[in-house]
Design a protein around this motif. Structure first.
Motif, PDB file in Angstrom:
ATOM      1  N   ALA A 122       0.897  -1.137  -0.050  1.00 21.97           N
ATOM      2  CA  ALA A 122       0.163   0.260   0.124  1.00 21.97           C
ATOM      3  C   ALA A 122       0.900   1.453   0.114  1.00 21.97           C
ATOM      4  CB  ALA A 122      -0.872   0.058   1.262  1.00 21.97           C
ATOM      5  N   ALA A 123       1.925   1.211   0.992  1.00 18.44           N
ATOM      6  CA  ALA A 123       2.835   2.550   0.889  1.00 18.44           C
ATOM      7  C   ALA A 123       3.508   2.610  -0.599  1.00 18.44           C
ATOM      8  CB  ALA A 123       3.794   2.361   2.198  1.00 18.44           C
ATOM      9  N   TYR A 124       3.990   1.453  -1.043  1.00 17.84           N
ATOM     10  CA  TYR A 124       4.659   1.490  -2.267  1.00 17.84           C
ATOM     11  C   TYR A 124       3.728   2.098  -3.307  1.00 17.84           C
ATOM     12  CZ  TYR A 124       7.389   0.008  -6.334  1.00 17.84           C
ATOM     13  OH  TYR A 124       7.954   0.162  -7.810  1.00 17.84           O
ATOM     14  N   TYR A 125       2.469   1.744  -3.503  1.00 16.10           N
ATOM     15  CA  TYR A 125       1.738   2.206  -4.415  1.00 16.10           C
ATOM     16  C   TYR A 125       1.239   3.539  -4.117  1.00 16.10           C
ATOM     17  CZ  TYR A 125       2.546  -1.899  -6.970  1.00 16.10           C
ATOM     18  OH  TYR A 125       3.170  -3.080  -7.654  1.00 16.10           O
ATOM     19  N   ASN A 126       1.300   4.103  -2.869  1.00 17.90           N
ATOM     20  CA  ASN A 126       1.027   5.587  -2.545  1.00 17.90           C
ATOM     21  C   ASN A 126       2.332   6.138  -2.663  1.00 17.90           C
ATOM     22  OD1 ASN A 126      -1.404   6.549  -1.815  1.00 17.90           O
ATOM     23  ND2 ASN A 126      -1.349   5.285   0.138  1.00 17.90           N
ATOM     24  N   PHE A 127       3.516   5.843  -3.241  1.00 18.44           N
ATOM     25  CA  PHE A 127       4.756   6.621  -3.894  1.00 18.44           C
ATOM     26  C   PHE A 127       5.652   6.724  -2.663  1.00 18.44           C
ATOM     27  CE2 PHE A 127       0.994   7.586  -6.451  1.00 18.44           C
ATOM     28  CZ  PHE A 127       1.478   6.981  -7.752  1.00 18.44           C
ATOM     29  N   ASN A 128       5.381   6.125  -1.560  1.00 11.70           N
ATOM     30  CA  ASN A 128       6.047   6.227  -0.365  1.00 11.70           C
ATOM     31  C   ASN A 128       7.195   4.748  -0.012  1.00 11.70           C
ATOM     32  OD1 ASN A 128       7.040   6.745   2.203  1.00 11.70           O
ATOM     33  ND2 ASN A 128       5.165   7.426   3.005  1.00 11.70           N
ATOM     34  N   LEU A 129       8.082   5.231  -0.942  1.00 10.56           N
ATOM     35  CA  LEU A 129       9.075   4.165  -1.033  1.00 10.56           C
ATOM     36  C   LEU A 129       9.881   3.799   0.445  1.00 10.56           C
ATOM     37  CD1 LEU A 129      10.199   2.042  -2.920  1.00 10.56           C
ATOM     38  CD2 LEU A 129      11.874   3.763  -3.590  1.00 10.56           C
ATOM     39  N   GLN A 130      10.010   4.901   1.199  1.00 14.75           N
ATOM     40  CA  GLN A 130      10.818   4.672   2.625  1.00 14.75           C
ATOM     41  C   GLN A 130       9.743   4.076   3.533  1.00 14.75           C
ATOM     42  OE1 GLN A 130      12.101   8.522   3.247  1.00 14.75           O
ATOM     43  NE2 GLN A 130      13.485   7.923   4.900  1.00 14.75           N
ATOM     44  N   GLU A 131       8.470   4.234   3.404  1.00  7.29           N
ATOM     45  CA  GLU A 131       7.505   3.514   4.362  1.00  7.29           C
ATOM     46  C   GLU A 131       7.399   2.253   3.781  1.00  7.29           C
ATOM     47  OE1 GLU A 131       3.822   5.370   5.565  1.00  7.29           O
ATOM     48  OE2 GLU A 131       3.221   3.509   5.900  1.00  7.29           O
ATOM     49  N   ALA A 132       7.435   1.679   2.558  1.00  8.37           N
ATOM     50  CA  ALA A 132       7.209   0.678   2.055  1.00  8.37           C
ATOM     51  C   ALA A 132       8.504  -0.351   2.718  1.00  8.37           C
ATOM     52  CB  ALA A 132       7.285   0.520   0.493  1.00  8.37           C
ATOM     53  N   ILE A 133       9.612   0.098   2.713  1.00 10.16           N
ATOM     54  CA  ILE A 133      10.849  -0.509   3.111  1.00 10.16           C
ATOM     55  C   ILE A 133      10.581  -0.935   4.651  1.00 10.16           C
ATOM     56  CG2 ILE A 133      13.186  -0.402   3.552  1.00 10.16           C
ATOM     57  CD1 ILE A 133      13.368   1.046   0.844  1.00 10.16           C
ATOM     58  N   ILE A 134      10.189   0.040   5.405  1.00 12.22           N
ATOM     59  CA  ILE A 134       9.992  -0.154   6.771  1.00 12.22           C
ATOM     60  C   ILE A 134       9.151  -1.246   7.077  1.00 12.22           C
ATOM     61  CG2 ILE A 134       9.220   0.826   8.863  1.00 12.22           C
ATOM     62  CD1 ILE A 134      10.401   3.612   7.979  1.00 12.22           C
ATOM     63  N   ARG A 135       7.954  -1.280   6.295  1.00 10.67           N
ATOM     64  CA  ARG A 135       6.857  -2.124   6.476  1.00 10.67           C
ATOM     65  C   ARG A 135       7.281  -3.525   6.040  1.00 10.67           C
ATOM     66  NH1 ARG A 135       2.911   0.185   9.691  1.00 10.67           N
ATOM     67  NH2 ARG A 135       2.604   2.399   8.942  1.00 10.67           N
ATOM     68  N   MET A 136       8.016  -3.751   4.825  1.00 12.62           N
ATOM     69  CA  MET A 136       8.400  -5.005   4.384  1.00 12.62           C
ATOM     70  C   MET A 136       9.404  -5.598   5.357  1.00 12.62           C
ATOM     71  SD  MET A 136       7.065  -6.706   1.901  1.00 12.62           S
ATOM     72  CE  MET A 136       6.783  -5.882   0.374  1.00 12.62           C
ATOM     73  N   ASP A 137      10.237  -4.932   5.824  1.00 14.64           N
ATOM     74  CA  ASP A 137      11.241  -5.400   6.842  1.00 14.64           C
ATOM     75  C   ASP A 137      10.526  -5.671   8.174  1.00 14.64           C
ATOM     76  OD1 ASP A 137      13.999  -5.554   7.608  1.00 14.64           O
ATOM     77  OD2 ASP A 137      13.724  -4.247   8.985  1.00 14.64           O
ATOM     78  N   LEU A 138       9.503  -5.253   8.718  1.00 11.37           N
ATOM     79  CA  LEU A 138       8.442  -5.768   9.636  1.00 11.37           C
ATOM     80  C   LEU A 138       7.985  -7.198   9.144  1.00 11.37           C
ATOM     81  CD1 LEU A 138       6.757  -2.455  10.903  1.00 11.37           C
ATOM     82  CD2 LEU A 138       8.294  -3.970  12.390  1.00 11.37           C
ATOM     83  N   ALA A 139       7.581  -7.092   7.864  1.00  8.38           N
ATOM     84  CA  ALA A 139       6.912  -8.371   7.301  1.00  8.38           C
ATOM     85  C   ALA A 139       8.073  -9.532   7.653  1.00  8.38           C
ATOM     86  CB  ALA A 139       6.779  -8.426   5.979  1.00  8.38           C
ATOM     87  N   ILE A 140       9.199  -9.274   7.310  1.00 10.55           N
ATOM     88  CA  ILE A 140      10.205 -10.314   7.393  1.00 10.55           C
ATOM     89  C   ILE A 140      10.149 -10.778   8.977  1.00 10.55           C
ATOM     90  CG2 ILE A 140      12.746 -10.836   7.240  1.00 10.55           C
ATOM     91  CD1 ILE A 140      12.432  -8.945   4.529  1.00 10.55           C
ATOM     92  N   LYS A 141      10.378  -9.713   9.632  1.00 16.17           N
ATOM     93  CA  LYS A 141      10.736  -9.885  11.250  1.00 16.17           C
ATOM     94  C   LYS A 141       9.554 -10.803  11.782  1.00 16.17           C
ATOM     95  CE  LYS A 141      14.099  -6.366  11.825  1.00 16.17           C
ATOM     96  NZ  LYS A 141      14.514  -4.777  11.538  1.00 16.17           N
ATOM     97  N   ALA A 142       8.226 -10.592  11.291  1.00 11.15           N
ATOM     98  CA  ALA A 142       6.999 -10.946  11.849  1.00 11.15           C
ATOM     99  C   ALA A 142       7.145 -12.772  12.100  1.00 11.15           C
ATOM    100  CB  ALA A 142       5.859 -10.957  11.027  1.00 11.15           C
ATOM    101  N   ASN A 143       7.991 -13.068  11.105  1.00 10.41           N
ATOM    102  CA  ASN A 143       8.464 -14.697  11.170  1.00 10.41           C
ATOM    103  C   ASN A 143       7.217 -15.443  11.416  1.00 10.41           C
ATOM    104  OD1 ASN A 143      10.836 -16.006  11.116  1.00 10.41           O
ATOM    105  ND2 ASN A 143      10.906 -16.418  13.118  1.00 10.41           N
ATOM    106  N   ASP A 144       6.111 -15.259  10.817  1.00 15.78           N
ATOM    107  CA  ASP A 144       5.048 -16.263  10.872  1.00 15.78           C
ATOM    108  C   ASP A 144       4.393 -16.674   9.665  1.00 15.78           C
ATOM    109  OD1 ASP A 144       3.751 -13.921  10.177  1.00 15.78           O
ATOM    110  OD2 ASP A 144       2.121 -14.093  11.484  1.00 15.78           O
ATOM    111  N   GLY A 145       5.379 -16.727   8.634  1.00 13.81           N
ATOM    112  CA  GLY A 145       4.858 -17.045   7.412  1.00 13.81           C
ATOM    113  C   GLY A 145       5.599 -18.377   6.938  1.00 13.81           C
ATOM    114  N   ASP A 146       5.169 -18.933   5.761  1.00  9.94           N
ATOM    115  CA  ASP A 146       5.704 -20.226   5.147  1.00  9.94           C
ATOM    116  C   ASP A 146       6.924 -19.892   4.343  1.00  9.94           C
ATOM    117  OD1 ASP A 146       4.720 -19.478   2.647  1.00  9.94           O
ATOM    118  OD2 ASP A 146       3.071 -20.542   2.982  1.00  9.94           O
ATOM    119  N   PHE A 147       7.864 -20.978   3.831  1.00 12.94           N
ATOM    120  CA  PHE A 147       8.907 -20.521   3.105  1.00 12.94           C
ATOM    121  C   PHE A 147       8.698 -19.580   2.061  1.00 12.94           C
ATOM    122  CE2 PHE A 147      11.546 -21.812  -0.494  1.00 12.94           C
ATOM    123  CZ  PHE A 147      12.838 -21.571   0.103  1.00 12.94           C
TER     124      PHE A 147
END
Ligand SMILES: [Zn+2]
Length: 473
Positions: A424-449
């Motif tokens: 959502a942030a990426y397509y709102n042209f907010n690349l910086q926030e997109a990176i922060i959120r995607m990093d949180l997605a990785i750290k969430a650690n509750d997904g499959d491979f």
């Protein structure tokens, strides 16, 4: 209110621009496509931060489809142009570097026919296709991102609101901005010529171009100067009118019936105006005395205002008239659904959403409205299923990802929640926030491979994109 948006954008641009490097090679004769796209994204990012923007799905989709129809009929049908609507009563529209066109709500409200509105938009599309803005910027001596940004926005500011030109000139050199206005005046004739051709190719009545000038003149005379912004950057000289009259002779007379959605969009914009009580009184009086250009549009506006004010019976009366006298229209159905939701008939509302989606499977208002209703009624599974069915169609739409995120948050799925917030942030042209959120997605650690590797590769892609424009150029 209108000044805030522009000054805000302008100031943010100076801040943004100061953090950007000089452009390496600017000796080439044109601004590169990727630089233009980047600047366009920056403009949209700033625009998206502002609260002067009207973010209404139905109104935006109407403007997008009108714009798309004109672009397809223009000299560059492949050109990607983004539109946004500014909540501003003055009559204005302006093109910006990077293929972005802003339209004031006042322009919608002043246009008597769809062809009038289309004539202004096709004129602005012509400014972009003829590269009037980028050509001007290239004439500047200091070609860097800083100066390009500041000039692009100073120009926007000056064209959008000439009274603010002095503010713009503090950031860019005064002479250049004045030069830009003169330069574009020279180009007005070309934009008129190309715009009228586009208008005709798209099936509109070319007389809309002349009628709009009449509308502008009247607005200028009667409404305490609602028109000056557009008049100052688009002066109506008798020379220019004669020129347009001459061109119109080349086209056969074309009687055109407006798409009723145009009048409903105007109605909705009226209902969203600040001074609701005044608007309501005027609409009631107009309907009683039969003073209107389009009765359905006026009743639509009134039904909306009554609904906002929780006057359900009065609202329903207007809807009843519309159902009895007008053809079915998605905006009418959406209005009725809004009414059902407000009077707590949620099951009925869902049913009508589902029925309507059979007829209009790509209607964003229905898809997101129904998904949101599922989410509100704790049915996240159905919401996510519906969004997934439409993911391909709207893969660049931040609203889609926000709804996904809401659904996954309800289900406690952190990786998927943050991944969608990042998109959502990426397509709102907010690349910086997109990176922060995607990093949180990785750290969430509750997904499959599979999910983990997907978010990791997407994060890398975002970071790479950020580097392109912050490191070497
Ligand atoms: Zn123009």
């Amino acid at each position: 209110m209108k000044k805030t948006l522009l000054i805000f954008i302008f100031l943010s641009f100076i801040v943004t621009a100061n953090n950007l490097p000089e452009l390496g090679d600017y000796s080439s004769s044109k601004i590169s496509e990727s630089d233009e796209i980047f600047i366009g994204r920056q403009i949209l990012f700033q625009v998206n931060q502002s609260d002067s923007i009207i973010r209404d799905i139905e109104i935006s989709d109407y403007l997008d489809s009108l714009g798309k129809r004109l672009i397809n009929a223009s000299t560059d049908p492949a050109k990607k142009i983004e539109f946004f609507i500014v909540s501003d009563p003055s009559i204005n529209a302006f093109a910006m570097l990077g293929g972005v066109i802003g339209v004031h709500s006042g322009l919608f409200l002043a246009s008597n026919t769809e062809s009038e509105l289309a004539s202004v938009i096709s004129h602005e599309i012509a400014h972009i296709n003829q590269k009037h803005i980028s050509r001007f910027l290239l004439q500047q001596e200091r070609a860097s991102y800083q100066s390009t940004f500041i000039m692009a926005v100073a120009l926007l500011l000056a064209r959008s609101n000439p009274q603010l030109a002095s503010t713009a000139m503090a950031g860019a050199s005064a002479g250049s901005v004045q030069g830009a206005l003169d330069f574009t005046r020279e180009n007005e004739k070309e934009a008129d010529r190309v715009g009228i051709q586009t208008l005709n190719n798209a099936g509109f009545d070319v007389r809309g171009a002349r009628d709009f000038f009449t509308t502008l003149k009247q607005a200028n005379q009667f409404s305490g100067g609602a028109a000056p912004a557009f008049l100052q950057t688009h002066p109506i000289t008798s020379n220019r009118i004669n020129d347009i009259e001459d061109r119109l002779k080349d086209f056969p007379y074309k009687q055109r019936v407006d798409n009723q959605t145009f009048h409903y969009v105007k109605g909705k914009l009226k209902a969203l105006l600040d001074n609701k009580e005044d608007t309501k009184n005027i609409l009631e009086k107009n309907i009683k005395n039969k003073i209107y250009i389009n009765e359905g549009g006026e009743r639509f506006a009134l039904a909306y205002i009554y609904l906002i004010d929780n006057e359900f019976i009065k609202s329903y009366e207007q809807m009843q008239w519309l159902f009895d006298n007008e053809q079915s229209n998605p905006m009418l159905s959406q209005l009725y659904i809004n009414y059902l939701i407000k009077i707590n008939k949620v099951t009925e509302a869902k049913k009508i959403y589902e029925q309507n989606l059979n007829f209009f499977p790509s209607n964003r208002s229905f898809i997101y409205g129904l998904a949101d209703l599922y989410l509100e009624t704790q049915d996240s599974e159905k919401a996510i299923k519906l969004l997934k069915e439409n993911e391909q169609k709207f893969s660049q739409d931040p609203i889609l990802y926000k709804l996904f995120a809401k659904g996954y948050a309800n289900q406690g799925k952190k990786l998927l929640q943050y991944e969608n917030l990042a998109e959502a942030a990426y397509y709102n042209f907010n690349l910086q926030e997109a990176i922060i959120r995607m990093d949180l997605a990785i750290k969430a650690n509750d997904g499959d491979f599979y999910q983990k590797s997907r978010v990791e590769s997407r994060l890398k892609q975002f970071q790479k994109e950020q580097q392109i424009h912050t490191n070497d150029n």
